[in-house]
Design a protein around this motif. Structure first.
Motif, mmCIF file in Angstrom:
data_model
loop_
_atom_site.group_PDB
_atom_site.id
_atom_site.type_symbol
_atom_site.label_atom_id
_atom_site.label_comp_id
_atom_site.label_asym_id
_atom_site.label_seq_id
_atom_site.Cartn_x
_atom_site.Cartn_y
_atom_site.Cartn_z
ATOM 1 N N ALA A 124 1.047 4.098 -2.936
ATOM 2 C CA ALA A 124 0.835 5.534 -2.655
ATOM 3 C C ALA A 124 1.972 6.362 -3.250
ATOM 4 N N ILE A 125 3.205 5.869 -3.088
ATOM 5 C CA ILE A 125 4.358 6.620 -3.604
ATOM 6 C C ILE A 125 4.356 6.593 -5.139
ATOM 7 N N LYS A 126 4.025 5.429 -5.706
ATOM 8 C CA LYS A 126 4.000 5.329 -7.176
ATOM 9 C C LYS A 126 2.950 6.273 -7.768
ATOM 10 N N ASN A 127 1.805 6.303 -7.143
ATOM 11 C CA ASN A 127 0.764 7.228 -7.621
ATOM 12 C C ASN A 127 1.259 8.665 -7.606
ATOM 13 N N GLN A 128 1.933 9.026 -6.531
ATOM 14 C CA GLN A 128 2.404 10.406 -6.404
ATOM 15 C C GLN A 128 3.520 10.693 -7.410
ATOM 16 N N ILE A 129 4.395 9.727 -7.624
ATOM 17 C CA ILE A 129 5.572 9.971 -8.484
ATOM 18 C C ILE A 129 5.115 10.260 -9.915
ATOM 19 N N ASP A 130 3.989 9.706 -10.305
ATOM 20 C CA ASP A 130 3.475 9.978 -11.651
ATOM 21 C C ASP A 130 2.836 11.355 -11.763
ATOM 22 N N LYS A 131 2.499 11.954 -10.632
ATOM 23 C CA LYS A 131 1.992 13.337 -10.667
ATOM 24 C C LYS A 131 3.164 14.310 -10.620
ATOM 25 N N GLU A 176 0.813 -1.219 0.000
ATOM 26 C CA GLU A 176 0.000 0.000 0.000
ATOM 27 C C GLU A 176 0.847 1.270 0.000
ATOM 28 N N ILE A 177 1.946 1.248 0.751
ATOM 29 C CA ILE A 177 2.817 2.435 0.736
ATOM 30 C C ILE A 177 3.499 2.547 -0.630
ATOM 31 N N ALA A 199 7.573 11.739 0.261
ATOM 32 C CA ALA A 199 7.622 11.519 1.714
ATOM 33 C C ALA A 199 6.232 11.711 2.320
ATOM 34 N N CYS A 200 5.537 12.753 1.899
ATOM 35 C CA CYS A 200 4.217 13.026 2.478
ATOM 36 C C CYS A 200 3.204 11.948 2.098
ATOM 37 N N SER A 201 3.318 11.391 0.897
ATOM 38 C CA SER A 201 2.387 10.316 0.550
ATOM 39 C C SER A 201 2.684 9.076 1.391
ATOM 40 N N ALA A 202 3.963 8.842 1.692
ATOM 41 C CA ALA A 202 4.312 7.725 2.586
ATOM 42 C C ALA A 202 3.791 7.986 4.006
ATOM 43 N N ILE A 203 3.911 9.234 4.456
ATOM 44 C CA ILE A 203 3.427 9.591 5.805
ATOM 45 C C ILE A 203 1.927 9.300 5.917
ATOM 46 N N LEU A 204 1.182 9.776 4.935
ATOM 47 C CA LEU A 204 -0.276 9.615 4.995
ATOM 48 C C LEU A 204 -0.669 8.140 4.976
ATOM 49 N N LYS A 205 -0.041 7.374 4.096
ATOM 50 C CA LYS A 205 -0.407 5.959 3.996
ATOM 51 C C LYS A 205 0.044 5.208 5.243
ATOM 52 N N SER A 206 1.216 5.540 5.741
ATOM 53 C CA SER A 206 1.722 4.865 6.935
ATOM 54 C C SER A 206 0.772 5.079 8.114
ATOM 55 N N ILE A 207 0.348 6.307 8.323
ATOM 56 C CA ILE A 207 -0.558 6.591 9.448
ATOM 57 C C ILE A 207 -1.892 5.874 9.237
ATOM 58 N N GLU A 208 -2.350 5.849 7.993
ATOM 59 C CA GLU A 208 -3.594 5.129 7.694
ATOM 60 C C GLU A 208 -3.477 3.641 8.085
ATOM 61 N N LEU A 209 -2.306 3.055 7.804
ATOM 62 C CA LEU A 209 -2.111 1.640 8.145
ATOM 63 C C LEU A 209 -2.147 1.410 9.655
ATOM 64 N N TYR A 210 -1.580 2.332 10.416
ATOM 65 C CA TYR A 210 -1.642 2.222 11.879
ATOM 66 C C TYR A 210 -3.084 2.145 12.339
ATOM 67 N N GLY A 262 10.213 11.672 13.449
ATOM 68 C CA GLY A 262 11.106 11.303 12.339
ATOM 69 C C GLY A 262 11.057 9.795 12.169
ATOM 70 N N LYS A 263 12.171 9.212 11.818
ATOM 71 C CA LYS A 263 12.303 7.753 11.656
ATOM 72 C C LYS A 263 11.043 7.080 11.099
ATOM 73 N N ALA A 264 10.145 6.560 11.959
ATOM 74 C CA ALA A 264 8.983 5.809 11.467
ATOM 75 C C ALA A 264 7.900 6.705 10.865
ATOM 76 N N LEU A 265 8.125 8.022 10.864
ATOM 77 C CA LEU A 265 7.121 8.953 10.317
ATOM 78 C C LEU A 265 6.675 8.565 8.908
ATOM 79 N N THR A 266 7.622 8.192 8.068
ATOM 80 C CA THR A 266 7.269 7.779 6.692
ATOM 81 C C THR A 266 7.160 6.257 6.584
ATOM 82 N N GLY A 267 6.993 5.601 7.719
ATOM 83 C CA GLY A 267 7.002 4.142 7.707
ATOM 84 C C GLY A 267 8.385 3.606 7.349
#
Ligand SMILES: *Cc1c(COP(=O)(O)O)cnc(C)c1O
Length: 424
Positions: A68-75, A64-65, A319-330, A275-280
């Motif tokens: 999320a990053i792949k989707n963002q990288i294409d934008k 899932e992360i 990084a922000c797309s990883a942050i959002l998805k990571s928190i969603e997974l929690y 920091g650290k686990a912020l982006t999963g």
């Protein structure tokens, strides 16, 4: 004759001449890291017991992360946050505010934990300057604290094992003891609080902030200590008018058993660093989160009161797309109950390892530590664990487990068994 010209890649915390060859990674999924051992010509899967310096909360190659990053990288993968903005950074800041304690409302992104701490310190000092007090510019921290490897973070840290080459630079910070151990009695806590008050009585007109790694002092030797100390310290910070900064770069996102160490406390810190686990564990990024009380002193018609800091890659969209998805997974996968299981298994099994080489074994949240009497008792453990299929990286007198939260019971038991065999 060795050719030092060949040493293109300079490794961290390593004597480049005498270090052992690093294990070569070819891939990683879940809690496993795939190693190719070039001397032995063998492939091996290792269970990662340390979450790549405590950041890989979801393990590796999380679908899932990745998505999320792949989707963002294409934008778009990056734009500056000066003069431009984007929804992904706006949403990430909103989400961070939502999951942190009441009052922490203003998120400043940067690219690493060390810089996140630098940002917090600059904020604290300028907070007083903006209020018209230029003399409050010193920082208090705990003995055996670690806050990063940049200059000011080295100075406020008290960890000569990392900073010895620069120690003559560091004379401008106050260090006080934290209570030793989670079970420190009230007298010990009182003693440490009295030390803090004594210092503040004398020097508070020069001090901007008290910074702590709340509840777990990690890289400085895994001292665990009680939230009761922090509650008392907060009262003194109020009484003597200094800011209280929580460096949760290591403790944030579940490591202590709650989402944040501050969730054990009955107050909100003035500034929080994540920091650290912020982006999963995907990309280096940090968030320095200020309360409105702090932010207000920068919010002004006077341009000189602005916060003049701006890392090139702050708020990076990947990084922000990883942050959002990571928190969603929690939230979606109830990580706190996973962490509780990890804690219970370690409390049942790790604590029972017996050896006269061991000085102490302690567990708190998803963090388990074996402290030995002498660092030589851990020499060779990394290679021993490799043979058994576990990646562990002891330092000084500590062998610790900080696994990805997705670890299964049998995988965690395997790590613990390897440690048990080592001490047999
Ligand atoms: C790791 C760590 C830092 C530094 O973070 P980097 O991303 O390595 O710069 C700061 N504070 C604490 C408590 C840490 O554990």
């Amino acid at each position: 004759m060795e050719k030092i010209e060949d040493k293109n890649l300079w490794y961290p915390y390593a004597q480049m001449k005498t270090r052992k060859e690093n294990f070569l990674v070819k891939g990683a999924q879940g809690v496993y890291i795939d190693i190719y051992h070039s001397e032995k010509k063998e492939e091996k899967k290792l269970i990662d017991a340390v979450s790549s310096w405590w950041c890989a909360a979801h393990g590796y190659n999380n679908k899932e992360i990745n998505e999320a990053i792949k989707n963002q990288i294409d934008k778009f993968s990056h734009v500056m946050l000066g003069g431009l903005t984007h929804e992904i950074a706006q949403n990430a800041s909103k989400k961070i505010v939502e999951i942190t304690k009441e009052g922490l409302n203003h998120v400043f992104f940067s690219d690493s934990g060390s810089v996140g701490v630098e940002v917090a310190l600059k904020m604290a000092i300028q907070y007083y300057k903006n209020k018209g007090d230029v003399s409050k510019n010193k920082i208090i921290s705990l003995t055996h604290s670690y806050h990063g490897d940049t200059f000011k973070t080295m100075e406020i840290g008290d960890d000569p094992d990392y900073h010895f080459a620069f120690k003559e630079f560091f004379r401008d910070c106050y260090h006080i003891d934290a209570p030793k151990g989670l079970e420190a009695n009230d007298d010990e806590i009182k003693r440490c609080i009295n030390d803090l008050e004594k210092l503040l009585k004398e020097k508070s007109d020069k001090i901007a902030a008290f910074i702590v790694e709340p509840l777990i002092q990690a890289a400085g030797g895994f001292n665990f200590y009680s939230y009761k100390y922090l509650n008392e310290a907060k009262k003194l910070c109020e009484k003597y008018d200094i800011l209280f900064i929580f460096d949760e770069v290591a403790t944030g996102f579940g490591r202590t058993g709650k989402m944040f160490a501050m969730d054990y406390c009955d107050f909100t810190p003035d500034i929080l660093v994540l920091g650290k686990a912020l982006t999963g564990g995907y990309i280096g990024h940090a968030a320095t989160v200020a309360t409105t009380k702090v932010f207000k002193e920068f919010y002004s018609d006077d341009s000189e009161k602005a916060f003049m800091h701006g890392p090139t890659f702050m708020g990076n969209p990947l990084a922000c797309s990883a942050i959002l998805k990571s928190i969603e997974l929690y939230e979606k996968n109830d990580y706190l109950s996973k962490i509780k299981n990890i804690e219970e298994i370690m409390r049942k099994k790790l604590i029972n390892i017996k050896s006269n080489k061991i000085k102490d074994i302690r567990v708190f949240g998803a963090t388990g530590v074996i402290e030995v009497g002498n660092s030589i008792f851990l020499r060779g453990l990394q290679e021993f664990a490799y043979e058994k299929g576990v990646w562990i990286r002891p330092f000084l007198n500590y062998a610790y487990i900080m696994p990805p939260y997705i670890i299964k019971e049998e995988e965690l038991l395997k790590i613990i068994n390897v440690l048990e065999e080592w001490f047999k």
